[in-house]
Design a protein around this motif. Structure first.
Motif, PDB file in Angstrom:
ATOM      1  N   VAL A 176       0.834  -1.208   0.000  1.00 47.48           N
ATOM      2  CA  VAL A 176       0.000   0.000   0.000  1.00 47.48           C
ATOM      3  C   VAL A 176       0.865   1.253   0.000  1.00 47.48           C
ATOM      4  O   VAL A 176       0.633   2.203  -0.765  1.00 47.48           O
ATOM      5  CB  VAL A 176      -0.937  -0.002   1.229  1.00 47.48           C
ATOM      6  N   TYR A 207       4.030   1.725  -0.912  1.00 50.22           N
ATOM      7  CA  TYR A 207       4.883   1.936  -2.084  1.00 50.22           C
ATOM      8  C   TYR A 207       4.155   1.653  -3.404  1.00 50.22           C
ATOM      9  O   TYR A 207       4.795   1.484  -4.436  1.00 50.22           O
ATOM     10  CB  TYR A 207       6.133   1.075  -1.968  1.00 50.22           C
ATOM     11  N   ASN A 208       2.854   1.564  -3.335  1.00 50.10           N
ATOM     12  CA  ASN A 208       2.032   1.411  -4.541  1.00 50.10           C
ATOM     13  C   ASN A 208       2.349   0.135  -5.312  1.00 50.10           C
ATOM     14  O   ASN A 208       2.204   0.066  -6.540  1.00 50.10           O
ATOM     15  CB  ASN A 208       2.211   2.631  -5.459  1.00 50.10           C
ATOM     16  N   TYR A 241       0.777  -2.695  -5.184  1.00 47.75           N
ATOM     17  CA  TYR A 241      -0.441  -3.332  -5.679  1.00 47.75           C
ATOM     18  C   TYR A 241      -0.786  -2.882  -7.095  1.00 47.75           C
ATOM     19  O   TYR A 241      -1.343  -3.654  -7.887  1.00 47.75           O
ATOM     20  CB  TYR A 241      -1.616  -3.018  -4.746  1.00 47.75           C
ATOM     21  N   THR A 242      -0.449  -1.640  -7.422  1.00 48.04           N
ATOM     22  CA  THR A 242      -0.726  -1.120  -8.759  1.00 48.04           C
ATOM     23  C   THR A 242       0.339  -1.559  -9.755  1.00 48.04           C
ATOM     24  O   THR A 242       0.033  -1.912 -10.900  1.00 48.04           O
ATOM     25  CB  THR A 242      -0.801   0.416  -8.722  1.00 48.04           C
TER      26      THR A 242
END
Length: 243
Positions: free
Chosen positions: A83, A85-86, A88-89
């Motif tokens: 979440v 460090y992004n 998931y994207t």
């Protein structure tokens, strides 16, 4: 607090998750191996009793609880790091990884807490993890906002995938438990008048609330296994033995 999103067609996800949680809970209670000697509300106390008695032993049980704690920390690090460090994207399968690890961890927690019944029939943890995962989806629907900008179709797809991946982790745990039981654990028959009392059978407190061993609930034995028949978890005293 209800918002326009909660009252939109996406409400079907929240209601559906709630119904699935209730149905999975019903199925869990009727699956072989379910620890029906303990009311659901008492499970936290059973877990606390296990930890209080078993962590100081410095044996295979202590190692098992330590490994589970380490696994939980790893899952938490993967999730919150993802979440922050992004991740998931950037990495689409990261969500699958954390959900599978989480499902496996929850199944292991249930299995270690109720070892005797789980070794006998581990498949009960599968609907149990499904029920817990569905309940978490209800929590997210009520208290989180990340899904507000999603389409209904994507929200349904994401929820179903999360639940399938969660449950797959529980299936892996059940299969590993079956393999462990066949490799290490062998049933120990007990006579009806056997005076031995399993002091922590499925979490009963030591002293006073022991569970008499009978043929159906006889613990499994064997050096180094994690069943309730751990020599240090069986309380006997020469004064209690028939002369």
């Amino acid at each position: 607090m209800a918002t326009s999103q909660h009252l939109s067609p996406k409400l079907v996800v929240g209601v559906g998750s709630l119904l699935l949680a209730l149905g999975a809970t019903w199925a869990t209670a009727r699956t072989s191996g379910y620890p029906d000697r303990h009311a659901l509300r008492s499970w936290p106390a059973v877990l606390a009793g296990r930890l209080r008695r078993e962590l100081p032993r410095r044996n295979s049980l202590t190692a098992a609880w330590g490994a589970l704690a380490g696994w939980s920390l790893l899952v938490s690090a993967f999730h919150f790091g993802g979440v922050l460090y992004n991740v998931y994207t950037v990495i689409p399968w990261w969500d699958f990884l954390t959900h599978a690890m989480g499902g496996l961890g929850v199944a292991a927690l249930l299995g270690l807490t109720f070892r005797q019944s789980t070794l006998r029939a581990p498949l009960w943890v599968v609907p149990a993890v499904l029920a817990i995962g569905s309940g978490f989806e209800v929590y997210e629907f009520v208290f989180k906002r990340f899904w507000h900008h999603w389409t209904l179709g994507f929200y349904i797809e994401d929820t179903l995938i999360d639940l399938v991946i969660n449950t797959s982790g529980a299936v892996v745990f059940a299969l590993v438990t079956i393999a462990y039981r066949r490799r290490f654990a062998s049933p120990v028959p007990a006579a009806a008048d056997n005076p031995v009392v399993v002091a922590d059978g499925d979490g009963d407190p030591t002293g006073g609330d022991g569970v008499p061993v009978d043929e159906e609930s006889a613990p499994t034995g064997g050096k180094g296994n994690l069943s309730d028949a751990d020599p240090q978890s069986t309380e006997t005293d020469d004064r209690d033995r028939p002369q």
